[in-house]
Write a protein that holds these residues in place. Sequence first.
Motif, PDB file in Angstrom:
ATOM      1  N   ALA A   1       0.855  -1.239   0.083  1.00 36.15           N
ATOM      2  CA  ALA A   1       0.054  -0.075   0.000  1.00 36.15           C
ATOM      3  C   ALA A   1       0.852   1.341   0.103  1.00 36.15           C
ATOM      4  O   ALA A   1       0.479   2.334  -0.624  1.00 36.15           O
ATOM      5  CB  ALA A   1      -0.908  -0.120   1.343  1.00 36.15           C
ATOM      6  N   ALA A   2       2.138   1.215   0.623  1.00 35.39           N
ATOM      7  CA  ALA A   2       2.880   2.477   0.783  1.00 35.39           C
ATOM      8  C   ALA A   2       3.413   2.695  -0.560  1.00 35.39           C
ATOM      9  O   ALA A   2       3.544   3.915  -1.102  1.00 35.39           O
ATOM     10  CB  ALA A   2       4.191   2.183   1.593  1.00 35.39           C
ATOM     11  N   GLN A   3       3.845   1.601  -1.453  1.00 36.70           N
ATOM     12  CA  GLN A   3       4.219   1.873  -2.777  1.00 36.70           C
ATOM     13  C   GLN A   3       3.198   2.363  -3.810  1.00 36.70           C
ATOM     14  O   GLN A   3       3.374   3.389  -4.525  1.00 36.70           O
ATOM     15  CB  GLN A   3       4.947   0.725  -3.448  1.00 36.70           C
ATOM     16  CG  GLN A   3       6.315   0.317  -2.803  1.00 36.70           C
ATOM     17  CD  GLN A   3       7.332   1.331  -2.915  1.00 36.70           C
ATOM     18  OE1 GLN A   3       7.390   2.135  -3.815  1.00 36.70           O
ATOM     19  NE2 GLN A   3       7.927   1.615  -1.567  1.00 36.70           N
ATOM     20  N   GLN A   4       2.007   2.002  -3.360  1.00 36.68           N
ATOM     21  CA  GLN A   4       0.822   2.409  -4.453  1.00 36.68           C
ATOM     22  C   GLN A   4       0.427   3.808  -4.096  1.00 36.68           C
ATOM     23  O   GLN A   4       0.326   4.673  -5.053  1.00 36.68           O
ATOM     24  CB  GLN A   4      -0.478   1.675  -3.971  1.00 36.68           C
ATOM     25  CG  GLN A   4      -0.381   0.337  -4.434  1.00 36.68           C
ATOM     26  CD  GLN A   4      -1.620  -0.699  -3.947  1.00 36.68           C
ATOM     27  OE1 GLN A   4      -2.643  -0.123  -4.369  1.00 36.68           O
ATOM     28  NE2 GLN A   4      -1.378  -1.926  -3.605  1.00 36.68           N
ATOM     29  N   ALA A   5       0.519   4.270  -2.922  1.00 43.90           N
ATOM     30  CA  ALA A   5       0.193   5.461  -2.309  1.00 43.90           C
ATOM     31  C   ALA A   5       1.661   6.590  -2.804  1.00 43.90           C
ATOM     32  O   ALA A   5       1.262   7.776  -3.150  1.00 43.90           O
ATOM     33  CB  ALA A   5       0.235   5.751  -0.864  1.00 43.90           C
ATOM     34  N   ALA A   6       2.885   5.954  -2.966  1.00 44.86           N
ATOM     35  CA  ALA A   6       3.974   6.827  -3.341  1.00 44.86           C
ATOM     36  C   ALA A   6       3.686   7.053  -4.859  1.00 44.86           C
ATOM     37  O   ALA A   6       4.211   8.203  -5.238  1.00 44.86           O
ATOM     38  CB  ALA A   6       4.944   6.137  -3.164  1.00 44.86           C
ATOM     39  N   VAL A   7       3.301   6.241  -5.769  1.00 46.02           N
ATOM     40  CA  VAL A   7       2.972   6.382  -7.155  1.00 46.02           C
ATOM     41  C   VAL A   7       1.795   7.448  -7.209  1.00 46.02           C
ATOM     42  O   VAL A   7       1.823   8.405  -7.988  1.00 46.02           O
ATOM     43  CB  VAL A   7       2.799   5.181  -8.118  1.00 46.02           C
ATOM     44  CG1 VAL A   7       2.294   5.517  -9.312  1.00 46.02           C
ATOM     45  CG2 VAL A   7       3.870   4.236  -7.834  1.00 46.02           C
ATOM     46  N   ALA A   8       0.588   7.030  -6.542  1.00 46.07           N
ATOM     47  CA  ALA A   8      -0.527   8.057  -6.862  1.00 46.07           C
ATOM     48  C   ALA A   8      -0.110   9.458  -6.343  1.00 46.07           C
ATOM     49  O   ALA A   8      -0.667  10.490  -6.701  1.00 46.07           O
ATOM     50  CB  ALA A   8      -1.617   7.500  -5.805  1.00 46.07           C
ATOM     51  N   ALA A   9       0.774   9.583  -5.254  1.00 45.15           N
ATOM     52  CA  ALA A   9       1.152  10.883  -4.793  1.00 45.15           C
ATOM     53  C   ALA A   9       1.931  11.734  -5.912  1.00 45.15           C
ATOM     54  O   ALA A   9       2.012  13.067  -5.899  1.00 45.15           O
ATOM     55  CB  ALA A   9       2.207  10.545  -3.603  1.00 45.15           C
ATOM     56  N   ILE A  10       2.426  11.242  -6.839  1.00 46.86           N
ATOM     57  CA  ILE A  10       2.947  11.972  -8.009  1.00 46.86           C
ATOM     58  C   ILE A  10       1.896  12.915  -8.539  1.00 46.86           C
ATOM     59  O   ILE A  10       2.248  14.121  -8.743  1.00 46.86           O
ATOM     60  CB  ILE A  10       3.582  11.104  -9.011  1.00 46.86           C
ATOM     61  CG1 ILE A  10       4.708  10.015  -8.695  1.00 46.86           C
ATOM     62  CG2 ILE A  10       4.060  11.893 -10.465  1.00 46.86           C
ATOM     63  CD1 ILE A  10       4.935   9.063  -9.663  1.00 46.86           C
ATOM     64  N   ALA A  11       0.791  12.543  -8.736  1.00 46.80           N
ATOM     65  CA  ALA A  11      -0.320  13.275  -9.304  1.00 46.80           C
ATOM     66  C   ALA A  11      -0.384  14.358  -8.412  1.00 46.80           C
ATOM     67  O   ALA A  11      -0.804  15.706  -8.585  1.00 46.80           O
ATOM     68  CB  ALA A  11      -1.607  12.563  -9.419  1.00 46.80           C
ATOM     69  N   GLN A  12      -0.718  14.243  -6.885  1.00 43.78           N
ATOM     70  CA  GLN A  12      -0.667  15.309  -5.943  1.00 43.78           C
ATOM     71  C   GLN A  12       0.442  16.526  -5.958  1.00 43.78           C
ATOM     72  O   GLN A  12       0.412  17.636  -5.861  1.00 43.78           O
ATOM     73  CB  GLN A  12      -0.870  14.727  -4.558  1.00 43.78           C
ATOM     74  CG  GLN A  12      -2.114  13.981  -4.291  1.00 43.78           C
ATOM     75  CD  GLN A  12      -3.425  14.720  -4.972  1.00 43.78           C
ATOM     76  OE1 GLN A  12      -3.763  15.944  -4.466  1.00 43.78           O
ATOM     77  NE2 GLN A  12      -4.121  14.021  -5.672  1.00 43.78           N
TER      78      GLN A  12
END
Length: 142
Positions: free
Chosen positions: A8-19
């Motif tokens: 979940a941490a890696q998924q969140a890290a990728v999604a954070a690029i958009a933010q």
Amino acid sequence: MTTTEVSAAQQAAVAAIAQRMIAAWAHHDADGFANLFIEDGTLILPGVLRQGREDIRAYFKDAFDGQYKGTQVTGKPISLRFYGPDVALLLSQGGVIAPGETEVADPQAIRASWFAVRVDGQWLLAAYQNSPAKVGLPAPGA
């Protein structure tokens, strides 16, 4: 490899690029925007092809002083897939919000693909591409 095999941490890290992109845009920060990309990253927008972090930086420096002055962007993920521990594809929808508007107008709505790679523990964009979401391709010969 599917997202269920990635933490979940890696998924969140990728999604954070958009933010991070939304934040850089909010501050009209061409450096922050360009630094989302690997050194030889690619940016493709309708009518625009930029190769390399410095070319992307120069484009957004001019764009934030010109056509994108006073604008904001928004977006939300559609899907996230991993193709190995260091390669991910994020799909999103969103668009540019013009000054004085509160939501994305249909002509500014986009769908985007974010090709992310992990380099030295940090997720960066190898390529970003967007296309109009609600405007179709012109008819052949038009």
